[in-house]
Scaffold this motif. Structure first.
Motif, PDB file in Angstrom:
ATOM      1  N   LEU A   1     -10.695 -82.080  30.762  1.00 55.07           N
ATOM      2  CA  LEU A   1     -11.457 -81.020  30.609  1.00 55.07           C
ATOM      3  C   LEU A   1     -10.772 -79.697  29.650  1.00 55.07           C
ATOM      4  N   TRP A   2     -11.409 -79.369  28.734  1.00 54.98           N
ATOM      5  CA  TRP A   2     -10.787 -78.471  27.548  1.00 54.98           C
ATOM      6  C   TRP A   2     -11.593 -77.498  27.269  1.00 54.98           C
TER       7      TRP A   2
ATOM      8  N   PHE B   1     -18.339 -78.809  19.423  1.00 55.01           N
ATOM      9  CA  PHE B   1     -19.019 -77.709  20.202  1.00 55.01           C
ATOM     10  C   PHE B   1     -18.201 -76.751  20.860  1.00 55.01           C
ATOM     11  N   ILE B   2     -17.069 -77.401  21.328  1.00 47.81           N
ATOM     12  CA  ILE B   2     -16.176 -76.702  22.315  1.00 47.81           C
ATOM     13  C   ILE B   2     -15.076 -75.929  21.431  1.00 47.81           C
ATOM     14  N   ASP B   3     -14.508 -76.639  20.416  1.00 46.78           N
ATOM     15  CA  ASP B   3     -13.896 -76.008  19.484  1.00 46.78           C
ATOM     16  C   ASP B   3     -14.457 -74.486  18.819  1.00 46.78           C
TER      17      ASP B   3
ATOM     18  N   ILE C   1     -21.392 -76.230  29.230  1.00 44.30           N
ATOM     19  CA  ILE C   1     -20.354 -77.266  29.412  1.00 44.30           C
ATOM     20  C   ILE C   1     -20.830 -78.664  28.435  1.00 44.30           C
ATOM     21  N   ALA C   2     -20.045 -78.869  27.553  1.00 45.09           N
ATOM     22  CA  ALA C   2     -20.118 -79.820  26.701  1.00 45.09           C
ATOM     23  C   ALA C   2     -19.674 -81.068  27.055  1.00 45.09           C
ATOM     24  N   ILE C   3     -20.556 -82.288  27.027  1.00 46.74           N
ATOM     25  CA  ILE C   3     -20.084 -83.730  27.183  1.00 46.74           C
ATOM     26  C   ILE C   3     -20.497 -84.301  26.128  1.00 46.74           C
TER      27      ILE C   3
ATOM     28  N   SER D   1     -19.226 -72.662  20.970  1.00 48.95           N
ATOM     29  CA  SER D   1     -20.584 -72.543  21.182  1.00 48.95           C
ATOM     30  C   SER D   1     -20.558 -72.879  22.875  1.00 48.95           C
ATOM     31  N   ALA D   2     -20.110 -73.981  23.003  1.00 55.49           N
ATOM     32  CA  ALA D   2     -19.739 -74.307  24.478  1.00 55.49           C
ATOM     33  C   ALA D   2     -18.376 -73.700  25.023  1.00 55.49           C
ATOM     34  N   GLU D   3     -18.033 -73.016  26.021  1.00 57.61           N
ATOM     35  CA  GLU D   3     -17.026 -72.346  26.365  1.00 57.61           C
ATOM     36  C   GLU D   3     -15.936 -73.579  27.000  1.00 57.61           C
ATOM     37  N   LEU D   4     -16.713 -74.818  27.347  1.00 56.91           N
ATOM     38  CA  LEU D   4     -15.611 -75.811  27.722  1.00 56.91           C
ATOM     39  C   LEU D   4     -16.433 -77.098  27.838  1.00 56.91           C
ATOM     40  N   GLY D   5     -15.521 -78.060  28.034  1.00 55.98           N
ATOM     41  CA  GLY D   5     -16.453 -79.485  28.176  1.00 55.98           C
ATOM     42  C   GLY D   5     -15.362 -80.572  28.069  1.00 55.98           C
TER      43      GLY D   5
END
Lengths: 224, 252
Positions: free
Chosen positions: B111-112, B177-179, B134-136, B182-186
């Motif tokens: 989870l990052w 997305f996370i980097d 949260i991106a997956i 745009s998504a705070e974490l994932g």
């Protein structure tokens, strides 16, 4: 089947909102382009035609950055509690408007241009104000252009994939459109459902194109 | 007339753009690489090319997408999947060479967040829920996406988090997305963030999800290609294993 229905719902809603927005946005631009002869006009024409040439990935990439939380544009929205427009329906609408802009402006502009100068001279001699002339003469006479623009934009938005893939995040009921759903069904090897959706889109696209040609034929017969 | 003109123009342009297939040359190995393995695969290819003079042509994407493509006759000679299931199926379907399957890496889910301090080292942030997205990776196509869903279910938070989930088409897009924030974490593969100190992360314990045993398989188009076989052999060599381990994978 509910996720198929929700993908259809999002797609139709997105295409409708995009079409209505673009008719409003493209009308003044198309009008201005049809009434103006300058180098600046050519520059604007080239700019609004860019989405035809650019790969959706280029648009998608710029949109992803522009609508991301680090974008200066998004700073303006932070006071309203909006961090990013990526992964939102509003973001998809913005992306679709840009993506389909040329398909709205071109037919509207052509329709205005084909009116020529005469109707406006006549209206002027009847003492119609320019605004009056625009709404009672130009708009009704150019209605074929608007119909073409609406059909093209609606169809083009339904056919959108790359931009949505890059900024959508595939949220069911919010940003997951039919084209994305098909891509996922194929990846999941759910071919029966992929066939169903793909076949549906195929028929839809054919009907749209056929109606465009039929409109074209009717209009040219009427004016020959 | 605009309609007709643009239709014809479109058809003409489309015809111009029809792809011309390029078959692999002798000494070329066409490899389909699961997105989580992108960086080590590049390093391994460089080492392999230096050693053998053969050239590795790599495509990166989700395991699910590659599986569909291979089923439809994609010309890949080697498939580095992110799971065991898809190579097993390919072997059963005679699209892969029998007995060529092996685990080249055991993956870890992480989870990052690009934001320092957001993710704690126990994953409690998931319960707090102080984030919008949260991106997956797409769980149907990417094993790390599936592992992410399993983890959230195990924690009993899947239903609560569902409205916030955004799905990338591969683990690479998810990382993007996370980097970008745009998504705070994932949830990403540990290998994607292992070599950097950016942001904050939680290495999800193995007990939370099904083992990610990433298998490689020699595919039918490469069955008689010495370069493809050499590449598979190189993947098992101590030199390659060292590279793989340096990205946080386990190798047995």
């Amino acid at each position: 089947m509910t996720d198929l229905a929700s993908a259809l719902h999002v797609t139709v809603l997105l295409a409708t909102v995009t079409t209505l927005s673009l008719l409003v946005i493209a009308t003044p631009i198309g009008w201005w382009l049809s009434r103006n002869r300058s180098l600046f006009k050519d520059i604007v024409t080239a700019v609004v035609a860019l989405p035809i040439v650019l790969p959706p990935t280029v648009l998608g990439f710029y949109l992803l950055v522009a609508m991301g939380p680090k974008s200066p544009l998004m700073d303006l929205l932070h006071p309203f509690g909006i961090r990013t427009l990526n992964f939102s329906f509003a973001g998809l609408v913005i992306g679709s408007i840009i993506y389909s802009l040329p398909f709205a402006i071109q037919p509207i502009r052509n329709a205005f241009e084909s009116l020529g100068q005469r109707p406006f001279d006549v209206a002027a001699t009847l003492r119609a104000t320019p605004l009056d002339t625009f709404f009672t003469v130009a708009l009704p006479m150019a209605r074929k252009g608007f119909l073409t623009a609406a059909l093209l934009v609606f169809a083009h938005t339904v056919g959108e994939f790359g931009v949505v893939l890059m900024i959508g995040g595939a949220i069911p009921g919010k940003t997951e459109v039919v084209s994305i759903r098909i891509w996922q069904l194929v990846e999941q090897l759910d071919w029966p459902n992929a066939h169903r959706l793909a076949g549906g889109l195929l028929i839809f696209a054919f009907i749209v194109l056929l109606s465009l040609l039929l409109i074209d034929r009717r209009w040219s017969q009427r004016h020959d | 007339m605009f309609t007709r003109t643009i239709l014809f123009r479109l058809v003409y342009l489309t015809a111009l753009c029809l792809p011309l297939g390029t078959p692999a040359l002798a000494g070329d190995v066409q490899v389909a690489v699961a997105a989580n393995f992108t960086e080590p695969a590049k390093e391994i290819a460089a080492a392999f090319e230096k050693k053998t003079g053969d050239h590795v042509v790599m495509s990166f994407g989700s395991s699910g997408a590659f599986y569909s493509q291979i089923q439809q006759g994609a010309p890949f000679e080697v498939f580095l999947s992110a799971d065991a299931e898809r190579p097993t199926r390919l072997e059963a379907e005679n699209l892969g060479v029998k007995g060529s399957r092996f685990v080249y890496a055991y993956g870890t889910l992480a989870l990052w967040s690009a934001t320092p301090g957001l993710v704690d080292n126990k994953g409690a942030v998931l319960k707090k829920g102080n984030f919008q997205h949260i991106a997956i990776a797409d769980p149907a196509a990417a094993p790390y996406g599936l592992a992410a869903v399993e983890t959230m279910k195990k924690l009993g938070l899947y239903d609560a988090l569902s409205p916030k989930i955004v799905r990338g088409s591969s683990i690479a897009q998810t990382y993007g997305f996370i980097d970008s924030g745009s998504a705070e974490l994932g949830f990403v593969a540990l290998s994607q963030v292992y070599k950097q100190n950016k942001g904050s992360r939680w290495n999800v314990p193995a007990a939370f999800y099904t083992l990610i045993d990433q298998q490689a398989i020699l595919l039918a188009p490469g069955a008689n290609d010495p370069a493809a076989k050499a590449y598979i052999a190189f993947l098992k060599s101590p030199e390659a294993v060292k590279i793989i381990k340096s990205y946080g994978y386990a190798v047995h």
